[in-house]
Motif scaffolding. Structure first.
Motif, PDB file in Angstrom:
ATOM      1  N   VAL A  39       0.842  -1.200   0.000  1.00  0.00           N
ATOM      2  CA  VAL A  39       0.000   0.000   0.000  1.00  0.00           C
ATOM      3  C   VAL A  39       0.878   1.252   0.000  1.00  0.00           C
ATOM      4  CG1 VAL A  39      -1.688   1.337   1.302  1.00  0.00           C
ATOM      5  CG2 VAL A  39      -1.916  -1.147   1.140  1.00  0.00           C
ATOM      6  N   LEU A  40       1.955   1.218   0.800  1.00  0.00           N
ATOM      7  CA  LEU A  40       2.879   2.357   0.819  1.00  0.00           C
ATOM      8  C   LEU A  40       3.455   2.580  -0.577  1.00  0.00           C
ATOM      9  CD1 LEU A  40       4.545   4.462   2.393  1.00  0.00           C
ATOM     10  CD2 LEU A  40       6.257   2.688   2.758  1.00  0.00           C
ATOM     11  N   GLY A  41       3.851   1.474  -1.226  1.00  0.00           N
ATOM     12  CA  GLY A  41       4.381   1.571  -2.583  1.00  0.00           C
ATOM     13  C   GLY A  41       3.356   2.185  -3.522  1.00  0.00           C
ATOM     14  N   TYR A  42       2.110   1.765  -3.370  1.00  0.00           N
ATOM     15  CA  TYR A  42       1.071   2.297  -4.252  1.00  0.00           C
ATOM     16  C   TYR A  42       0.859   3.783  -4.011  1.00  0.00           C
ATOM     17  CZ  TYR A  42      -3.093   2.544  -7.065  1.00  0.00           C
ATOM     18  OH  TYR A  42      -3.979   2.879  -8.051  1.00  0.00           O
ATOM     19  N   ALA A  43       0.849   4.165  -2.751  1.00  0.00           N
ATOM     20  CA  ALA A  43       0.627   5.573  -2.415  1.00  0.00           C
ATOM     21  C   ALA A  43       1.748   6.434  -2.994  1.00  0.00           C
ATOM     22  CB  ALA A  43       0.547   5.756  -0.905  1.00  0.00           C
ATOM     23  N   LEU A  44       2.987   5.925  -2.955  1.00  0.00           N
ATOM     24  CA  LEU A  44       4.112   6.742  -3.397  1.00  0.00           C
ATOM     25  C   LEU A  44       4.324   6.684  -4.896  1.00  0.00           C
ATOM     26  CD1 LEU A  44       6.752   6.090  -0.603  1.00  0.00           C
ATOM     27  CD2 LEU A  44       5.551   8.211  -1.065  1.00  0.00           C
ATOM     28  N   GLY A  45       4.082   5.503  -5.487  1.00  0.00           N
ATOM     29  CA  GLY A  45       4.481   5.414  -6.892  1.00  0.00           C
ATOM     30  C   GLY A  45       3.629   4.534  -7.770  1.00  0.00           C
ATOM     31  N   GLY A  46       2.437   4.214  -7.357  1.00  0.00           N
ATOM     32  CA  GLY A  46       1.554   3.465  -8.247  1.00  0.00           C
ATOM     33  C   GLY A  46       1.760   1.959  -8.207  1.00  0.00           C
ATOM     34  N   LYS A  47       1.162   1.302  -9.206  1.00  0.00           N
ATOM     35  CA  LYS A  47       1.096  -0.163  -9.200  1.00  0.00           C
ATOM     36  C   LYS A  47       2.452  -0.840  -9.169  1.00  0.00           C
ATOM     37  CE  LYS A  47      -3.234  -0.452 -11.691  1.00  0.00           C
ATOM     38  NZ  LYS A  47      -3.573  -0.125 -13.061  1.00  0.00           N
ATOM     39  N   LYS A  48       3.361  -0.367 -10.032  1.00  0.00           N
ATOM     40  CA  LYS A  48       4.655  -1.042 -10.144  1.00  0.00           C
ATOM     41  C   LYS A  48       5.365  -1.077  -8.802  1.00  0.00           C
ATOM     42  CE  LYS A  48       6.182  -0.382 -14.893  1.00  0.00           C
ATOM     43  NZ  LYS A  48       7.081   0.442 -15.709  1.00  0.00           N
ATOM     44  N   LEU A  49       5.369   0.071  -8.149  1.00  0.00           N
ATOM     45  CA  LEU A  49       6.068   0.163  -6.876  1.00  0.00           C
ATOM     46  C   LEU A  49       5.370  -0.687  -5.819  1.00  0.00           C
ATOM     47  CD1 LEU A  49       8.596   1.505  -6.117  1.00  0.00           C
ATOM     48  CD2 LEU A  49       7.344   3.493  -5.328  1.00  0.00           C
ATOM     49  N   ALA A  50       4.039  -0.733  -5.916  1.00  0.00           N
ATOM     50  CA  ALA A  50       3.283  -1.580  -4.996  1.00  0.00           C
ATOM     51  C   ALA A  50       3.714  -3.025  -5.169  1.00  0.00           C
ATOM     52  CB  ALA A  50       1.790  -1.429  -5.256  1.00  0.00           C
ATOM     53  N   ALA A  51       3.819  -3.456  -6.431  1.00  0.00           N
ATOM     54  CA  ALA A  51       4.215  -4.835  -6.707  1.00  0.00           C
ATOM     55  C   ALA A  51       5.628  -5.096  -6.190  1.00  0.00           C
ATOM     56  CB  ALA A  51       4.142  -5.099  -8.206  1.00  0.00           C
TER      57      ALA A  51
END
Lengths: 342, 654
Positions: B113-125
């Motif tokens: 979720v943190l990844g998604y908040a900061l940088g979208g799907k790719k970072l979330a993955a």
């Protein structure tokens, strides 16, 4: 002038260099900019004395490096003067302490900057409310006040935007709103429209004139654009090498440039647009006049048709209230319109 | 501003003449070696003062008589509480707050979720899958032991760095005093961080934490100062005209405006923390580094590789997350957005965290993956590696390469350096220094090396230097052409730049894995490890330098009818050189760092001596050796950066 001036500069000096104060103390009279530079100092402001009356709009005009921005920073004490004094409503601000200065700025002064100087991390609303926040007003009051000024500059609906989401013109509106938030008596504008493209600049000038009319503040306006100066000013101070070359009304500057440097600017100006009947009116001294009057506030260009068709040699000039303030020589006006006869 | 350029004869901004004479002198001294008195060849033993004992005395005085030891004990106690807390949360150390290990699924989901908040799907993955991988291969506890130290050390470094950065921005003299300390901190070999940490702070996580925080400190300080200095004057004036007090200025104007630089500092502090925390394995700190160290010791390459992948994944995740934070700009919400919509990510993170916690209560496997239940394929990779690495072709190639490099390049070069009289080397260094920056640079560079000579560690230092230089030269032979080639095509440049950026975030320790894999345990492996580590910045800065050449210049060259090679040699390279020099400098700094780590493989240089000081807790000797390494690195740093700056000034860029 009956009332004390809002701003009064007395022999203000600003020198940049190793030990400017000592250098200034030993400075002989009559050394010019280049002499001073040869001594290793740069004269930002050189012996400037100028008064700005309450409610007056003084435009400081000069090319880059002429010291105009330095002068306005001396007036707001963003920089400390090397010599002389700057009085704001009769009080010398060069000697007040930091707390007093902060208090002065929180109550009396507002400033607009060329590149806007907005805080990128704050929304429009928070940028405008910033000076209010600094003086400790509570969230609600400052929000209400900020919304008021945002409406005033026509940015309603954008208050939650961040500066980078706005165009240049809109960003400067935020800058203007912020400077007005505390209802300052004195308003400094440092080349506020120079970073904008010409059409937007024109629009913002109109907007500025509207606000000025409405708010009636004492204004110091910096520009490098002579046309802008002519368009807005009550009086223009033309600066070169840190000193004021001439300080007068636009009409007088155009009609009687004091120095060759000023002439360079006035030469290319269409004088008939700038010179108003008022400036050409000579006192009656008991002379009897006849016929219709012309309005003091109309420019020679606006009177052109009448001047050509007119048969009278002397035309009475009347101010807004209809009172005749003097006589204008038709020939003189025609010379301004058409250029002097060869 | 006009720059007065003296009409001296210069080639690429180098002054010739006097330096040439110095070089001749150096050659002469070398040739006349048999005739020279012993004193000129090496600093005589009786002239070497017992610096290590003096330093030891000084440290003892500070520790015992000045009560520094008591102070550090208090700090240790404080740190221990923090480390115990993070330890309890992350891997279930039996300490306050007694919550036990957070379920790995909860952590992974929250990170996603943190990844998604900061940088979208790719970072979330990336963020989510990294933690899933760590758990599935059964390295959760190790990774969390490592993370629990970073979680304390990085914020510590960031906060201290912010404070020092603000101070050095406020006070010019403080900045001046701090600059050399930071420069030395940045070039000091990691052993010199570790030993004092162990001696002054309690062995174990506390010492590791202190060493890590100190190591991560300098870039945070520098970036904070840089950011604060760069705040636009109009923003400052706007703040002042709003009647801000000094505190209000700092809090509401300066710090928010310097956000980008400060966050870049945060990113670097986090990455350096990770690099260092892995190395704290050398002082016996448990975690990924320790495991890697012991696996490499027993040459279990497959499992080392698996752990290497984990470390690299964590590095990439931390780097990408913090970099995404740097570029993340605030976005406004429409009027009337409800509060839960404004804080959606926070709520979401809390939600998934709680959800997986609940799941973990029912299915314990979602909480902790017990030993034996993991999906580690390390043993299998071991097998694959055995087959691949024993492939006769590969063995022949690496074997030949090893023989060739050792016999014809490395040993002759090393022996040559060792044979050279100290005075000849000093003369040559002074010559380079003079050519670049005049008398001051000559004195500085030669002076630094003279100090090394005076400590009596000259021969060891030369062996260090030999490894560094040979690796960097090989790196230049490979990295520069590759960089130039890549820079010509945009399609290549982008991915290679990203690859370099990514590779730079890997903790240096990782680079030993392939080196040992291919070349075993010898000098070639050392040089190889340094080589790959140093090639990265060289390529990166070459590409960046060439890409930064203004488009008009290229167009002007094209319109002048330049061929590709003319364009490269006459336009692109000259303008890119200052930037490339920065890359060269970084390559050398990296090399000096790596060569010390390679002590693990078994070198005979300063690094090896440094490693020995760990065992004997010889703090004085450790410092003498550490300073030797730092001074050599600083000499290179000074000369290269000076040249780059001069060149930029002449070209009128940057």
């Amino acid at each position: 002038m009956s009332e004390a001036p809002a701003i009064s500069c007395r022999n203000v000096w600003k020198l940049f260099g190793q030990s400017p104060a000592a250098y200034l103390a030993g400075l002989e009279k009559g050394r010019d900019f280049d002499d001073i530079r040869r001594d290793g100092y740069i004269a930002g402001v050189r012996d400037v004395s100028v008064d700005v009356a309450k409610g007056e709009l003084l435009v400081v005009m000069g090319l880059s490096g002429s010291g105009k921005s330095t002068l306005v920073r001396c007036m707001s004490r963003l920089i400390d003067v090397t010599g002389g004094e700057v009085q704001i409503e009769g009080r010398d601000i060069t000697r007040i302490n930091e707390a007093e200065l902060i208090d002065l700025r929180r109550r009396k002064m507002g400033m607009v900057f060329q590149s806007f100087g907005l805080l990128p991390n704050r929304t429009v609303l928070d940028n405008v409310a910033f000076p209010l926040e600094m003086r400790g007003q509570d969230r609600h009051t400052r929000r209400d006040r900020a919304m008021e000024v945002i409406k005033l500059v026509g940015l309603e609906g954008r208050e939650d935007y961040y500066p980078r989401e706005l165009s240049g013109g809109q960003q400067q509106r935020v800058g203007i709103a912020r400077s007005l938030a505390i209802e300052p008596d004195i308003w400094f504008l440092d080349e506020p429209f120079s970073a904008l493209d010409p059409l937007i600049r024109r629009e913002m000038q109109d907007e500025f004139l509207r606000l000025r009319e409405m708010l009636g503040k004492t204004i110091v306006f910096i520009t490098h654009d002579f046309d802008e100066a002519l368009r807005l000013a009550d009086r223009i101070a033309i600066m070169k090498d840190g000193a004021i070359e001439q300080c007068d009304t636009p009409d007088k500057i155009v009609l009687h440039p004091a120095t060759p440097y000023v002439t360079k600017f006035t030469e290319v100006v269409e004088k008939s647009r700038v010179v108003h009947a008022r400036a050409l009116a000579r006192p009656l001294n008991g002379t009897v006049f006849e016929g219709a009057t012309v309005a003091a506030g109309s420019s020679v260009l606006q009177l052109a048709r009448q001047l050509v068709n007119e048969t009278r040699e002397q035309l009475p000039v009347a101010d807004k209230s209809g009172k005749v303030i003097g006589l204008m020589s038709r020939q003189e006006a025609l010379d301004i319109l058409l250029g002097a006869a060869p | 501003m006009s720059v007065a350029i003296a009409p001296r004869r210069t080639v690429f901004g180098l002054t010739l003449g006097f330096p040439l004479a110095l070089v001749l002198l150096a050659v002469l001294v070398a040739l006349l070696k048999p005739l020279l008195p012993e004193t000129l060849i090496r600093v005589p033993l009786n002239a070497v003062m017992p610096y290590d004992r003096w330093l030891q005395g000084l440290f003892d005085f500070i520790t015992h008589d000045l009560g520094f030891g008591t102070l550090t004990r208090y700090i240790s106690a404080g740190l221990e509480v923090l480390l115990d807390a993070t330890g309890n949360l992350l891997f279930g150390k039996n300490r306050w707050p007694h919550i036990g290990p957070l379920p790995w699924t909860s952590v992974a989901a929250a990170m996603a979720v943190l990844g998604y908040a900061l940088g979208g799907k790719k970072l979330a993955a990336l963020a989510g899958l990294t933690f899933v991988w760590v758990a599935l291969v059964g390295q959760w506890d190790l990774a969390m032991q490592t993370m629990s130290v970073i979680a304390v050390a990085a914020p510590l470094a960031i906060m201290a760095g912010l404070g020092l950065g603000i101070l050095s921005w406020k006070s010019r003299s403080f900045e001046k005093a701090l600059a050399p300390i930071l420069a030395i901190l940045q070039t000091l070999p990691f052993f010199t961080y570790l030993l004092p940490a162990v001696i002054f702070f309690k062995v174990g996580p506390t010492a590791g934490c202190v060493a890590t925080a100190l190591y991560a400190l300098p870039p945070m300080v520098l970036m904070t100062t840089l950011g604060l200095k760069k705040v636009s004057p109009e923003v400052i004036e706007a703040g002042q005209m709003s009647g801000s007090t000094r505190w209000q200025m700092l809090r509401h104007v300066y710090l928010p405006s310097a956000r980008t630089e400060i966050l870049v500092g945060v990113n670097q502090a986090i990455m350096l923390s990770l690099a260092m925390v892995v190395l704290t394995a050398f002082i016996g700190m448990p975690g990924l580094g320790a495991k890697l160290l012991s696996l490499m010791n027993s040459l279990k390459l497959g499992r080392s590789f698996e752990i290497g992948v984990t470390i690299v994944l964590i590095a990439i995740t931390l780097d990408r997350l913090s970099k995404a934070w740097v570029v993340k700009q605030p976005q406004h919400f429409e009027r009337g957005t409800p509060w839960w919509r404004r804080n959606i990510y926070l709520l979401l993170a809390l939600g998934v965290f709680a959800l997986f916690w609940a799941i973990a209560l029912v299915y314990p496997l979602a909480g902790v993956i017990p030993r034996g239940k993991d999906l580690s394929i390390g043993t299998q990779i071991d097998g694959v590696f055995d087959i691949v690495l024993n492939n006769p072709v590969l063995v022949a190639v690496t074997g030949w390469l090893r023989w060739f490099l050792i016999t014809w390049v490395l040993i002759p070069f090393r022996d040559g350096l060792l044979w050279l009289p100290t005075t000849a080397v000093l003369c040559a260094i002074a010559a380079v220094g003079y050519a670049v920056g005049g008398r001051r640079s000559a004195l500085l560079a030669a002076g630094f090396f003279a100090i090394v000579a005076a400590t009596g560690w000259w021969d060891r230092a030369m062996i260090t230097l030999y490894a560094v230089l040979s690796a960097v030269v090989i790196a230049a032979c490979v990295g520069l052409p590759l960089g130039i080639l890549a820079a010509q095509r945009k399609r290549w440049a982008e991915p290679i730049l990203i690859a370099c950026d990514t590779a730079q975030t890997f903790p240096s320790f990782i680079y030993l894995i392939p080196a040992i894999m291919f070349f075993g345990v010898n000098d070639v492996a050392v040089v190889f490890a340094i080589f790959i580590f140093a090639t990265v910045p060289l390529m990166r800065y070459t590409i960046e330098g060439i890409r930064a050449v203004p488009e008009e210049l290229i167009e002007a060259a094209d319109m002048s009818g330049a061929t590709r090679s003319q364009k490269l040699w006459k336009v692109q390279l000259p303008i890119a050189l200052p930037t490339m020099a920065v890359g060269f400098n970084q390559a050398i700094m990296f090399a000096f760092f790596m060569v010390i780590i390679a002590a693990f493989i078994g070198t005979q240089d300063l690094g090896q001596e440094l490693q020995k000081t760990l065992a004997g807790a010889e703090l004085g000797k450790n410092f003498v050796l550490g300073i030797c390494v730092a001074l050599m690195a600083l000499a290179f740093d000074h000369v290269l950066m000076k040249w780059s700056a001069n060149r930029r000034k002449i070209l009128g860029v940057g």
